[in-house]
Design a protein around this motif. Structure first.
Motif, mmCIF file in Angstrom:
data_model
loop_
_atom_site.group_PDB
_atom_site.id
_atom_site.type_symbol
_atom_site.label_atom_id
_atom_site.label_comp_id
_atom_site.label_asym_id
_atom_site.label_seq_id
_atom_site.Cartn_x
_atom_site.Cartn_y
_atom_site.Cartn_z
ATOM 1 N N ASP A 262 40.816 22.476 9.814
ATOM 2 C CA ASP A 262 41.779 21.421 9.498
ATOM 3 C C ASP A 262 41.034 20.163 9.066
ATOM 4 O OD1 ASP A 262 44.259 20.309 9.184
ATOM 5 O OD2 ASP A 262 44.637 19.989 11.319
ATOM 6 N N TRP A 263 41.758 19.216 8.495
ATOM 7 C CA TRP A 263 41.167 17.922 8.130
ATOM 8 C C TRP A 263 41.191 17.016 9.350
ATOM 9 C CZ3 TRP A 263 38.607 17.127 3.758
ATOM 10 C CH2 TRP A 263 38.826 17.999 2.696
ATOM 11 N N VAL A 264 40.044 16.404 9.648
ATOM 12 C CA VAL A 264 39.886 15.507 10.794
ATOM 13 C C VAL A 264 39.659 14.097 10.263
ATOM 14 C CG1 VAL A 264 38.498 14.975 12.830
ATOM 15 C CG2 VAL A 264 38.867 17.368 12.157
ATOM 16 N N ASP A 265 40.482 13.153 10.721
ATOM 17 C CA ASP A 265 40.353 11.769 10.269
ATOM 18 C C ASP A 265 39.104 11.116 10.843
ATOM 19 O OD1 ASP A 265 42.699 11.809 8.776
ATOM 20 O OD2 ASP A 265 43.928 11.194 10.480
ATOM 21 N N ARG B 13 37.349 14.105 2.205
ATOM 22 C CA ARG B 13 38.485 13.604 1.431
ATOM 23 C C ARG B 13 38.606 12.097 1.659
ATOM 24 N NH1 ARG B 13 43.708 16.535 2.995
ATOM 25 N NH2 ARG B 13 43.601 15.104 4.744
ATOM 26 N N ILE B 14 38.554 11.352 0.559
ATOM 27 C CA ILE B 14 38.609 9.894 0.627
ATOM 28 C C ILE B 14 39.852 9.427 -0.121
ATOM 29 C CG2 ILE B 14 37.435 7.755 -0.029
ATOM 30 C CD1 ILE B 14 34.792 9.393 0.159
ATOM 31 N N THR B 15 40.691 8.646 0.547
ATOM 32 C CA THR B 15 41.897 8.091 -0.056
ATOM 33 C C THR B 15 41.657 6.610 -0.307
ATOM 34 O OG1 THR B 15 43.223 9.672 1.192
ATOM 35 C CG2 THR B 15 44.395 7.822 0.199
ATOM 36 N N ALA C 271 41.721 5.818 3.904
ATOM 37 C CA ALA C 271 41.516 6.925 4.837
ATOM 38 C C ALA C 271 40.337 7.774 4.387
ATOM 39 C CB ALA C 271 42.770 7.790 4.926
ATOM 40 N N VAL C 272 39.644 8.334 5.375
ATOM 41 C CA VAL C 272 38.573 9.297 5.134
ATOM 42 C C VAL C 272 38.784 10.420 6.141
ATOM 43 C CG1 VAL C 272 36.087 9.716 5.196
ATOM 44 C CG2 VAL C 272 36.947 7.530 4.348
#
Length: 188
Positions: free
Chosen positions: A89-92, A126-128, A81-82
């Motif tokens: 907010d965090w947007v994918d 944010r990188i998962t 995911a990024v």
């Protein structure tokens, strides 16, 4: 980098006992050995920039890095995911807009032009990813054993492990396997 969940141990207490010739039925120090091995693995992984076992981690960085982001450790088996911070907010980011390349040797995430269109370069990213070796390198496992044995033999408190020096053998094993991000040459 934040580890999501538990990082599996690369060296078990039983394997440590076999390596340093402690009888397996001697369980008096098993709790202490478990703590030493966990702390030693953390030190070795940080120094080598190579997670010894698979785990999911999250990196937080800046979106203004361009269309390529070099992962600061290796190996990486997947980027799952990024997301970017739009200020509220965090947007994918859509999976079609990023991909992992050279995950084992020189892991990097490549983004399409559309991935961050119109986004400020100061936006958080944010990188998962799933990182770590499926089969831990023997040299780094030996470094964990050497370090844990040093601490066990000298009675170093696990809480104080960051203040202790690495012995020559441990440093040498880490240096041989250390991941260093490649340098980019040429004009941008």
């Amino acid at each position: 980098m934040q580890v999501i969940g538990e990082a599996p141990q690369a060296v078990s207490v039983a394997a440590f006992k076999r390596a340093v010739m402690i009888a397996e039925d001697d369980t008096d120090h098993d709790v202490a050995l478990t703590a030493y091995l966990a702390a030693a693995q953390e030190v070795v992984e940080t120094a080598a920039r190579r997670p010894l076992t698979p785990r999911v981690v999250q990196f937080t960085t800046w979106a203004g890095l361009g269309l390529r982001w070099w992962v600061p450790l290796a190996p990486v088996s997947a980027v799952t995911a990024v997301a970017y911070d739009d200020g509220s907010d965090w947007v994918d980011v859509l999976p079609a807009e990023f991909r992992l390349v050279q995950g084992f040797d020189e892991p990097q995430v490549l983004f399409t032009d559309a991935a961050f269109a119109g986004l400020s370069c100061l936006a958080g990213l944010r990188i998962t990813a799933t990182v770590g070796h499926v089969t831990p390198p023997k040299g780094l496992m030996q470094a964990v054993i050497l370090l844990a044995k040093d601490w066990f033999d000298t009675g170093v408190a696990v809480e104080d492990h960051k203040e202790t020096a690495l012995n020559f053998g441990c440093r040498s094993l880490i240096r041989q396997a250390r991941y260093v991000r490649p340098r980019e040459w040429g004009s941008a």
